[in-house]
Every structure is written in structure tokens, then in C-alpha cells.
Design an enzyme around this catalytic site. Structure first.
Site, PDB file in Angstrom:
ATOM      1  N   ALA A   1       0.828  -1.214   0.000  1.00  0.00           N
ATOM      2  CA  ALA A   1       0.000   0.000   0.000  1.00  0.00           C
ATOM      3  C   ALA A   1       0.859   1.259   0.000  1.00  0.00           C
ATOM      4  O   ALA A   1       0.592   2.222  -0.729  1.00  0.00           O
ATOM      5  CB  ALA A   1      -0.936  -0.008   1.215  1.00  0.00           C
TER       6      ALA A   1
ATOM      7  N   HIS B   1      -5.530   9.079   9.637  1.00  0.00           N
ATOM      8  CA  HIS B   1      -5.593   9.017  11.095  1.00  0.00           C
ATOM      9  C   HIS B   1      -6.132  10.333  11.656  1.00  0.00           C
ATOM     10  O   HIS B   1      -5.809  11.416  11.149  1.00  0.00           O
ATOM     11  CB  HIS B   1      -4.194   8.819  11.690  1.00  0.00           C
ATOM     12  CG  HIS B   1      -3.571   7.497  11.384  1.00  0.00           C
ATOM     13  ND1 HIS B   1      -4.266   6.417  10.905  1.00  0.00           N
ATOM     14  CD2 HIS B   1      -2.271   7.085  11.521  1.00  0.00           C
ATOM     15  CE1 HIS B   1      -3.426   5.395  10.748  1.00  0.00           C
ATOM     16  NE2 HIS B   1      -2.220   5.783  11.120  1.00  0.00           N
TER      17      HIS B   1
ATOM     18  N   CYS C   1       3.545   6.993  11.356  1.00  0.00           N
ATOM     19  CA  CYS C   1       2.550   7.881  10.740  1.00  0.00           C
ATOM     20  C   CYS C   1       1.842   8.768  11.763  1.00  0.00           C
ATOM     21  O   CYS C   1       1.650   9.971  11.530  1.00  0.00           O
ATOM     22  CB  CYS C   1       1.519   7.064   9.963  1.00  0.00           C
ATOM     23  SG  CYS C   1       0.961   5.590  10.826  1.00  0.00           S
TER      24      CYS C   1
END
Length: 352
Positions: free
Chosen positions: A15, A256, A130
Site C-alpha cells: 500500500a 488518522h 505515521c
């Protein structure tokens, strides 16, 4: 004459790897030759780059012969095995796994925040987690202007943060739920593949990301605490900023969200002051108009490189304390784009 670079992408079919290819395509890096590398299982896959098709090759140490720059997102064990080989052959590597993040000799870099650390590299640069990246993007301008004393963060992390297979699992569970089937049978990956039990994420919340440490914190929470200190203060155990985290996986595909409570040293700072320094920081977009219901949402951040901040407001009970809501695409600024941005900096400063 402009120098051109031979670039390899390790983990090209994942991904993040696929998004690294897209971000590299849109970047300012002059690419002479591109190598796409992955496991033997993915070898032979064809992927496009700048109008040409490239065949994915199986990764071997000799794959890095003649390569100047490696962008890597193939899992920590793969990075540990192959990146030292790439460095030995003269490449500079930007790694998106946790393999080297806490190594004192490896810079952990968000370019807008601590890009100057790239000058200290010894062949490997680590891309932070992240969830850490988007938080330090929003809070670094606050730290510079008003000083930061404490950060308390609760995350709302998308399923894609656990990889494409976790995203596929969420989609299957949601379909089964709607069809009246048992979702539990689909749960094979989350909350984390390496742990004993697995639970459905669809229509659920999982307060576990990665395995638990002995102190009761998950490894994701540990990462957020220590990476924030290393990025902002160049010391993973720096006492100057107190950081604590609760990390939760939510049934969102991409992007997120984070609810962040922070305390500043300068107690004269207002919410408007905080808003302004964040809005002036490169890569941060303030979306903060509660009257008109304007605030960042994961669905709107998908495919965007920026970090979005809203709901900036003071704690009415504690002077110098504020709340904010932070959202970013975890696969772009949280991974692929931050890696390519690090590479752009390396090229610009002639550090390859």
C-alpha cells in the site's frame, strides 16, 4: 548538467510502496533508472511510472548495485536484512519501517520539523511512525514559538495503517455484518498480526495497536512518546517535553485522527496565537470554524499531502493548556510522501 539518480523502491507492491511510486513520479527528483523490488511472491508484477511499465524484481543484495537512492517500506525485518547491503553498495536509504528509528546513528526526520538532521546521515534515514508525523507537524510551530511542556494524545487510527490486508479485512467484516454473518471469522490480522487473539474492527474500536509492553503501553504508544522526543529534541528520552499516548484503531479506511492536549511554557499564548503559528507552518492547513462546522475529517484528507488541524481551543480549567484535532492521510504524509520529501531534501542539499 543536472545529476540524475538511480532509484530503487523496496516493497513496491504494498500500500505504501505503490504510493511511493506515485509520489516519486510527482516529485522534483531527476530519476535516471527505477528499480521496483519486492518479495519473490510479488516478482513479475507490472507497475507504471512516468509513462512506462516496470516489472517488479525479487529483492537480492545485488539488486542494489548501482543504486543511488532507496525508498523502503517492506517491513522491519526486510529493511534490517537489505538496507545495510544497499548502503555497502553506495546507496542512501529512506526507510519507512521501525527498524532503525531509535538507532542513535540514524536521523528520524520530518523535513519541515528537523530536516537539518539529514546532514548527519550515515546511509540510512528513518521515516517516523505515521501517527507521530502528523502530531509533530502541528505542534512543532507551537514548540518553537511558545515552548511545549506536555503532550497527551489519543489517536483514532485508520485500518490501512496495518497494511492493505487489514484494510481488506475491515471491508470484508463490514460486508459480513451487513449480511448478518459472523464477523469474528474474518478477524485474522487486527489488532495486530503478531499477537494471540484477533478481533473484528468493523463497527468496533480496538484500543491496541502493535503488541503490549510490560508497562501496559502498546508499542505504538511507546513509539509516539519516544519518536516525538527524538524528532523535536534529538533525544528519545528527553525530559523537557512530557509525552503520553493512547492509540486506538478505528473502522476508517485511510487517514488518522488525533485528539491532542498540550501545555505550553508561555501562558500568555491564546488559541488565536496557536492557530496562527500552525497556519503559517509549511504543510499544515488549519480548518477551524466551529460556527460553520468546519473541522478536519479523515474522508477529506485522503490523497492530500498536508496535515489538517482544527478544534483548537484553550482548556478553561488550566492556563497554558490547549486542545486540538489533527488529521492526515497516514499513507501519504504519514508514510510515502514524507519519505519522498526526505529524498527531495537529500537531492537538493547534495547529500546523496
Amino acid at each position: 548538467m543536472t545529476r540524475e539518480y538511480n532509484v530503487a523502491i523496496l516493497g513496491a507492491t504494498g500500500a505504501v510502496g505503490r504510493r511511493m511510486i506515485e509520489q516519486l513520479e510527482q516529485s522534483s527528483i531527476p530519476v535516471k533508472e527505477l528499480k521496483l523490488l519486492a518479495s519473490s511472491r510479488s516478482a513479475g508484477t507490472k507497475l507504471p511510472f512516468r509513462g512506462k511499465e516496470y516489472i517488479v524484481e525479487e529483492t537480492k543484495p545485488e539488486s542494489f548495485d548501482g543504486v543511488d537512492l532507496v525508498l523502503s517500506s517492506a517491513g522491519g525485518s526486510v529493511s534490517k536484512k537489505f538496507l545495510p547491503e544497499a548502503v555497502k553498495r553506495g546507496a542512501v536509504c529512506v526507510d519507512n519501517t521501525s527498524a532503525f528509528r531509535m538507532d542513535p546513528d540514524v536521523p528520524l526526520v520530518v523535513p519541515e520539523v528537523n530536516g537539518e538532521q539529514l546532514k548527519n546521515h550515515h546511509g540510512i534515514i528513518a521515516n517516523p511512525n505515521c501517527s507521530t508525523i502528523q502530531m509533530v507537524m502541528a505542534l512543532e510551530p507551537v514548540r518553537r514559538k511558545f515552548g511545549l511542556k506536555q503532550i497527551i494524545v489519543s489517536t483514532y487510527q485508520a485500518s490501512s495503517g496495518a497494511g492493505q490486508s487489514a484494510l481488506n479485512e475491515l471491508n470484508q467484516e463490514a460486508q459480513d455484518y451487513l449480511d448478518g454473518k459472523n464477523m469474528q471469522e474474518d478477524a485474522k490480522i487486527l489488532p495486530t498480526k503478531g499477537d494471540k487473539k484477533h478481533y473484528p474492527l468493523a463497527f468496533n474500536l480496538l484500543p491496541q495497536i502493535d503488541v503490549f509492553e510490560e508497562d501496559g503501553y502498546s508499542h505504538e504508544e511507546w513509539k509516539m512518546i519516544h519518536e516525538t522526543k527524538k524528532i523535536m529534541l534529538n533525544d528519545m528520552d528527553a525530559p523537557e517535553i512530557k509525552v503520553t499516548a493512547t492509540c486506538v484503531r478505528v473502522p476508517v479506511p485511510i487517514s488518522h485522527g488525533e485528539s491532542v492536549y498540550f501545555t505550553v511554557a508561555d501562558e500568555t499564548a491564546t488559541a488565536e496565537d496557536i492557530r496562527k503559528v500552525m497556519a503559517d507552518f509549511p504543510g499544515v492547513v488549519v480548518q477551524d470554524d466551529p460556527e460553520n462546522q468546519v473541522y478536519p475529517q479523515p474522508i477529506d484528507a485522503v490523497g492530500k499531502r498536508e496535515t489538517f488541524v482544527g478544534r483548537i481551543r484553550p482548556d478553561q480549567e488550566n492556563k497554558g493548556a490547549f486542545n486540538a484535532w489533527i488529521v492526515a492521510d497516514n499513507l501519504l504524509k504519514g508514510a510515502a510522501w514524507n519519505a519522498v520529501e526526505n529524498a527531495e531534501y537529500l537531492v537538493k542539499e547534495d547529500l546523496i
